[in-house]
Enzyme design. Structure first.
Site, PDB file in Angstrom:
ATOM      1  NE  ARG A 122     -14.557   4.471  -8.885  1.00  0.00           N
ATOM      2  CZ  ARG A 122     -15.372   4.973  -7.960  1.00  0.00           C
ATOM      3  NH1 ARG A 122     -15.769   6.211  -8.014  1.00  0.00           N
ATOM      4  NH2 ARG A 122     -15.783   4.214  -6.982  1.00  0.00           N
ATOM      5  CD  GLU A 148       5.127  -5.153 -14.502  1.00  0.00           C
ATOM      6  OE1 GLU A 148       4.770  -5.026 -15.694  1.00  0.00           O
ATOM      7  OE2 GLU A 148       5.295  -6.240 -13.943  1.00  0.00           O
ATOM      8  CB  THR A 152     -10.644   4.726  -1.580  1.00  0.00           C
ATOM      9  OG1 THR A 152     -11.406   5.521  -0.665  1.00  0.00           O
ATOM     10  CG2 THR A 152     -11.105   3.285  -1.512  1.00  0.00           C
ATOM     11  CG  ASP A 163     -10.342  -0.906   4.738  1.00  0.00           C
ATOM     12  OD1 ASP A 163      -9.946   0.035   4.015  1.00  0.00           O
ATOM     13  OD2 ASP A 163     -11.101  -1.803   4.327  1.00  0.00           O
ATOM     14  CE  LYS A 172     -15.028   4.175  -0.627  1.00  0.00           C
ATOM     15  NZ  LYS A 172     -14.975   2.992   0.192  1.00  0.00           N
ATOM     16  CE1 TYR A 191       2.351  -2.530 -17.902  1.00  0.00           C
ATOM     17  CE2 TYR A 191       1.562  -2.506 -20.158  1.00  0.00           C
ATOM     18  CZ  TYR A 191       1.536  -3.042 -18.891  1.00  0.00           C
ATOM     19  OH  TYR A 191       0.705  -4.090 -18.612  1.00  0.00           O
TER      20      TYR A 191
HETATM   21  C1  LIG Z   1     -14.647   1.712  -0.148  1.00  0.00           C
HETATM   22  C2  LIG Z   1     -14.012   0.757   0.769  1.00  0.00           C
HETATM   23  C3  LIG Z   1     -13.186  -0.272   0.282  1.00  0.00           C
HETATM   24  C4  LIG Z   1     -13.027  -0.648  -1.173  1.00  0.00           C
HETATM   25  O1  LIG Z   1     -12.703   0.290  -2.096  1.00  0.00           O
HETATM   26  P1  LIG Z   1     -12.831  -0.099  -3.669  1.00  0.00           P
HETATM   27  O2  LIG Z   1     -12.031   0.993  -4.307  1.00  0.00           O
HETATM   28  O3  LIG Z   1     -14.278  -0.088  -3.992  1.00  0.00           O
HETATM   29  O4  LIG Z   1     -12.225  -1.437  -3.865  1.00  0.00           O
HETATM   30  C5  LIG Z   1     -12.572  -1.104   1.205  1.00  0.00           C
HETATM   31  N1  LIG Z   1     -12.754  -0.937   2.524  1.00  0.00           N
HETATM   32  C6  LIG Z   1     -13.542   0.046   3.029  1.00  0.00           C
HETATM   33  C7  LIG Z   1     -13.699   0.164   4.504  1.00  0.00           C
HETATM   34  C8  LIG Z   1     -14.200   0.911   2.163  1.00  0.00           C
HETATM   35  O5  LIG Z   1     -14.989   1.855   2.670  1.00  0.00           O
END
Ligand SMILES: *Cc1c(COP(=O)(O)O)cnc(C)c1O
Length: 424
Positions: A251, A72, A242, A216, A245, A70
């Site tokens: 993840r 935090e 993320t 994003d 990917k 933990y």
């Molecule tokens: C994959 C993705 C997310 C979300 O990622 P998670 O880990 O599945 O919550 C958000 N925005 C964009 C543009 C993405 O490609």
């Protein structure tokens, strides 16, 4: 931090051999499930645009004793005792992320890409604020205003889209909507846009209306790390991403920003939207950032794009309608309608042949399209010639012919059998 090039070699012995034996003795039911998933991944063609194969080193960090800890708070300021190694892991992850992306500040605690976006909104917006983002039918993510998501419920989203002819983002439309609605924030980033995003153009529009710019960049961030896509870092107030990917980490999510927003972003992640950080995942993020800084990773990202271009070209010659006519990235979206199927039927027929991908919205077509990517197959070592082969298997699988499906399944097995994602 130096990382050996071998760390990025996926074909090392699986670091988990010993642990897998322990699990099998104690819990054969779950061991069977995990073994089945391992076989499924190795035995079929992984073309889901958001997926990849992490290295054995990343898997080892995920299965490490930090899973017990933990922690935090932030390094040097935790609510829990015994955090010296957790602090070290997070400091290394932050240092590697800022160096890799040239950012002043990184937060590596976000549990996922969606949590990162939630934190960015929490840092910069108040409920009820207006936000301009790509509409979901045009490639926006759930967190860009879906009524089924917190974003659509708590903020007033105005959608922009892509041009009907070119499939490209219509910056003039973005500008007109920005001046009309005066959003507090503009979001650029997509789950299915195959082209580079012009961050400078979005910055200019945001400045014209006094909005902040949130990039994003979950999909292209791995390409950015390898120098194969433009970076949003110099232009956006906050970059969300993320670590899975193309970036090929565990993840999870991350945020990058300038020093002036650092404290607001950190507090928006924790304590505002999250409690304890997942320290094993943060250690695995550090490992992945180290791998992504290697010359081998830059070459990997170039091959990812070359493969996507080769695959898009071959699929176009086979008759599929490729959105925007091609790709700059790992990602391809296409309408298979000229072959007499829509995205849902295509996905089912391809799945029966061992070819795994997603459907996606088509901004102007009827029905759905397909979305695929080359991050995973490139990690396996496939090249442009293999993309031609995949396109041929694709079109064969799309024919409604049960005999053909069995034949294609066998050929997919033969192809992936030459590129095992993990040894042992
Ligand atoms: C994959 C993705 C997310 C979300 O990622 P998670 O880990 O599945 O919550 C958000 N925005 C964009 C543009 C993405 O490609």
């Amino acid at each position: 931090m130096p990382v050996t090039a071998a760390a990025a070699d996926l074909r090392e012995p699986n670091a988990h051999g010993a642990d897998a034996d322990v699990l099998r003795r104690q819990d054969p039911q779950i061991a069977d499930v995990l073994a089945g998933e391992g076989r499924r991944q190795a035995d079929s063609l992984q073309l889901i645009a958001a997926e990849n194969f992490v290295s054995p080193a990343v898997l080892a960090a995920l299965g490490s004793p930090l899973a017990n800890k933990y922690a935090e708070g932030y390094p040097g300021a935790r609510y829990h005792g015994g955090c010296e190694y957790a602090d070290a892991a997070e400091r290394i992850a932050v240092q590697r992320a800022t160096a890799l992306f040239g950012a002043e500040h990184a937060n590596v605690q976000a549990h996922s890409g969606s949590s990162a976006v939630l934190a960015a909104y929490a840092a910069l917006l108040r409920p009820g604020d207006t936000v301009l983002a790509m509409g979901l039918a045009h490639g926006g993510h759930l967190t860009h205003g879906s009524p089924a998501n917190f974003s659509g419920r708590w903020f007033d989203f105005v959608p922009y889209g892509v041009d009907a002819e070119s499939g490209l983002i219509d910056h003039e439309q973005v500008r007109v909507l920005a001046h009309e609605h005066r959003p507090k924030a503009i979001v650029c980033g997509s789950i299915s846009y195959p082209r580079h995003i012009d961050y400078a153009a979005f910055r200019e529009i945001a400045d014209e209306v006094g909005a902040c710019l949130i990039a994003d960049a979950a999909h292209p961030m791995g390409l950015v790390a390898g120098g194969s896509a433009p970076s949003p870092v110099p232009y956006a107030d906050v970059v969300c991403a993320t670590t899975h990917k193309v970036l090929r980490g565990p993840r999870g999510g991350m945020l990058l920003c300038g020093g002036e927003l650092a404290e607001r972003i950190d507090r928006a992640v924790s304590p505002f939207t999250q409690g304890g950080a997942q320290m094993h995942t943060i250690a695995a993020k550090a490992v992945a950032f180290g791998e992504a800084a290697s010359p081998g990773f830059a070459a990997y990202t170039r091959q990812v794009v070359a493969n996507a271009r080769a695959l898009a070209g071959a699929l176009a010659r086979a008759g599929l309608l490729i959105t925007t006519g091609g790709t700059d990235t790992h990602l391809i979206t296409a309408d298979p309608a000229p072959l007499g199927v829509d995205g849902r039927i295509a996905r089912a027929r391809l799945a029966a042949a061992g070819i795994v991908l997603d459907t996606c919205a088509l901004p102007y077509g009827d029905g759905r399209g397909i979305r695929l990517g080359t991050a995973a197959v490139t990690s396996q070592g496939m090249g442009a010639a293999d993309m031609e082969r995949i396109a041929a298997l694709f079109t064969a699988a799309l024919r409604d012919d049960p005999d053909e499906a069995g034949k294609v399944r066998a050929e997919v097995r033969e192809l992936v059998g030459r590129y095992p994602p993990y040894r042992g």
